[in-house]
Design a protein around this motif. Structure first.
Motif, PDB file in Angstrom:
ATOM      1  N   PRO A 179       0.435 -13.163   1.796  1.00 31.55           N
ATOM      2  CA  PRO A 179       1.491 -12.619   2.657  1.00 31.55           C
ATOM      3  C   PRO A 179       0.942 -12.081   3.978  1.00 31.55           C
ATOM      4  N   LYS A 184       6.815  -7.502   3.628  1.00 30.63           N
ATOM      5  CA  LYS A 184       6.828  -6.865   2.306  1.00 30.63           C
ATOM      6  C   LYS A 184       6.874  -7.915   1.203  1.00 30.63           C
ATOM      7  N   TYR A 185       6.043  -8.929   1.321  1.00 30.80           N
ATOM      8  CA  TYR A 185       6.048 -10.003   0.334  1.00 30.80           C
ATOM      9  C   TYR A 185       4.890  -9.842  -0.642  1.00 30.80           C
ATOM     10  N   THR A 186       5.059 -10.377  -1.819  1.00 27.46           N
ATOM     11  CA  THR A 186       3.962 -10.469  -2.781  1.00 27.46           C
ATOM     12  C   THR A 186       3.358 -11.866  -2.668  1.00 27.46           C
ATOM     13  N   MET A 189       6.083 -16.060  -3.717  1.00 28.11           N
ATOM     14  CA  MET A 189       7.132 -16.162  -2.701  1.00 28.11           C
ATOM     15  C   MET A 189       8.096 -17.301  -2.992  1.00 28.11           C
ATOM     16  N   GLU A 193      10.910 -17.218   1.659  1.00 29.34           N
ATOM     17  CA  GLU A 193       9.846 -16.266   1.971  1.00 29.34           C
ATOM     18  C   GLU A 193       8.617 -16.992   2.501  1.00 29.34           C
ATOM     19  N   ARG A 194       8.284 -18.145   1.907  1.00 33.21           N
ATOM     20  CA  ARG A 194       7.142 -18.917   2.403  1.00 33.21           C
ATOM     21  C   ARG A 194       7.392 -19.408   3.819  1.00 33.21           C
ATOM     22  N   ASN A 197       7.110 -16.344   6.043  1.00 34.08           N
ATOM     23  CA  ASN A 197       5.713 -15.918   6.080  1.00 34.08           C
ATOM     24  C   ASN A 197       4.884 -16.815   6.992  1.00 34.08           C
TER      25      ASN A 197
END
Length: 522
Positions: A179, A184-186, A189, A193-194, A197
């Motif tokens: 991330p 605030k990503y783990t 994803m 989210e990817r 990111n």
């Protein structure tokens, strides 16, 4: 350390082939207090091993070996005096705060003050070094000193290095599971989210270059002797021998690293020492309910928080069974409850290691999260800026922390989070289990950093560790050029096959139709 012990250590290390007596420059003149704290243990350890250390820093470190010479060219106040209000910056949101040029202007101002100090030029004229260790993320404008001294260098990232930095060593980090520091990503994803990111990671690299690196390069080329002949920041970094990252795979998610990119997270962590009597009396008499430790770190001043936010904390604290020790920058506070004690400065690791501690309320700085894990203490994270959101999110994903947002904080949200962390035993269990993980290593992070520092010295920059990936651009690294050739070849082959098929089809079908017509005529 006594003179006899120093002599014995020098004799032992010289017999073992360590590079005792080498001269090392710690180049961190624009570092904040927390950044200096990352370097202090390494500086002290190398000094005790007989190396001659010159520490160029805005803060004078205590309890150093006599072989450590400390030079302060500017102060922390010179550097940090004009930082925008972090609580107001928080209201802007991560993206707007990141592109706000005023949030980094203090770095350039501090750098110019540094170059206006005549003492710097005496150092440049008279000193020679065998190795230079640099706090790279805040000190780009002094990187020109590395080619000036003609010495190998080790870059140090005071948090898990972003891809834009590690890529210089050929160690590109995959945005699919690493991330971005501002998100605030783990490491687990979703597709969206990817996507976010990947975009923000690339955007951050571009903005960092525009806001920090380009201006820093202009400054050192202007002020350093023959500066116009010095290489650019990218080339200087690409010639560095090694990158140390203040990260740990158990805390910052595992990632693939080349042999010249070394994780040394937790160099500063240590067992707790005895507290001053007045503080120990307050914490030890907290009984079975224990106490809560609240600190927003060294950069953010708790006294500057909005008044309504201060009252939220105070009202919630007054209803708790636990005592609260609060790092606060003034001597007193109106309407302070009897279970709350204020201190301008606190020995953080000694407080975290106290047996009566129940909870650590923190801004989520990387050093603080590392210390909380080392001592096995649950965390209530209240991030303000930088990598703190990511640090707290990682802590939450590990099961020993919860996050609250200070911008829309309420008494209900704060009290609920505190009681959940204190009353649910799973949080302390996860913190203690993680503490065992970070300590279960073949050597301590500090010993690891010392070993690799001396390795670079012994092997004159250790060029054999360099991956050929350093010389590849983005398209070459991800074999996009090869993929393009293969795709083109595939298209051509498909096209030729298609043409052949059409030709065969025409000839075959044409012969059949001629035969059919001929038969019909007969």
């Amino acid at each position: 350390m006594s003179p006899l012990k120093i002599f014995q250590s020098l004799l032992l290390f010289s017999l073992l082939g360590a590079c005792v007596g080498d001269k090392i420059l710690f180049l961190l003149p624009l570092a904040s207090r927390s950044h200096v704290h990352v370097f202090e243990p390494l500086m002290k350890a190398l000094g005790e091993r007989g190396h001659e250390i010159v520490n160029l820093s805005p803060i004078e470190s205590k309890n150093m070996s006599p072989t450590v010479k400390q030079i302060q060219l500017i102060t922390v106040d010179d550097l940090m005096g004009k930082i925008p209000d972090p609580f107001e910056q928080r209201k802007l949101g991560t993206f707007r705060a990141m592109i706000n040029s005023s949030s980094v202007e203090h770095i350039h101002t501090g750098c110019i003050k540094l170059y206006e100090n005549p003492q710097l030029y005496e150092i440049l004229k008279t000193e020679k070094f065998d190795l230079i260790i640099v706090d790279v993320l805040l000190n780009y404008c002094v990187l020109g000193m590395i080619p000036h001294f003609k010495a190998p260098s080790i870059l140090v990232s005071t948090f898990a290095a972003p891809s834009s930095l590690s890529a210089i060593f050929g160690n590109r980090l995959q945005p699919s599971f690493v991330p971005c520091v501002f998100l605030k990503y783990t490491d687990q994803m979703s597709f969206l989210e990817r996507l976010g990111n990947t975009v923000l990671d690339s955007f951050f690299a571009i903005m960092w270059d525009k806001m920090i690196i380009q201006k820093s390069e202009e400054i050192y080329k202007k002020y350093l002797p023959n500066g116009y002949q010095l290489p650019g920041v990218d080339k200087i970094q690409a010639n560095s021998s090694m990158l140390f990252m203040n990260s740990h795979f158990a805390l910052n998610y595992p990632r693939s690293l080349l042999p010249d990119v070394i994780e040394v997270g937790g160099m500063h962590t240590r067992p707790a020492k005895k507290l001053p009597k007045d503080l120990d009396d307050f914490l030890s008499s907290s009984g079975k309910d224990g106490f809560i430790f609240f600190s927003l770190g060294s950069i953010v001043k708790a006294k500057d928080m909005p008044e309504e936010t201060r009252k939220i904390f105070l009202n919630v604290f007054s209803r708790l069974k636990q005592r609260v020790i609060w790092k606060w920058e003034t001597e007193s506070m109106p309407d302070l409850p009897p279970n709350v004690k204020l201190n301008k400065w606190l020995p953080q690791q000694d407080v975290l290691g106290h047996p009566n501690i129940r909870l650590f309320m923190t801004h989520g700085g990387l050093l603080s999260t590392q210390e909380s894990v080392y001592h096995g203490v649950p965390v209530l994270g209240i991030p303000i800026f930088g990598d703190q959101d990511l640090n707290v999110m990682q802590a939450e994903s590990r099961g020993y922390a919860k996050m609250v947002e200070i911008v829309d904080l309420s008494e209900e949200k704060l009290e609920s989070a505190i009681l959940e962390l204190i009353n649910n035993p799973s949080y302390v269990q996860k913190a203690q289990a993680l503490s065992k993980l970070v300590k279960d290593l073949p050597q301590t992070p500090l010993d690891k950093a010392v070993y690799w520092t001396e390795y670079v010295l012994r092997h004159k920059g250790a060029p054999h560790l360099r991956s050929a990936a350093r010389d590849l651009n983005f398209f070459q690294y991800y074999v996009m050029d090869v993929a393009a050739v293969l795709l083109t070849a595939l298209v051509i082959i498909i096209y030729l096959i298609s043409c052949c098929c059409k030709t065969i089809y025409r000839r075959t079908c044409g012969m059949k139709s001629i035969k059919t017509v001929h038969l019909k005529k007969e």
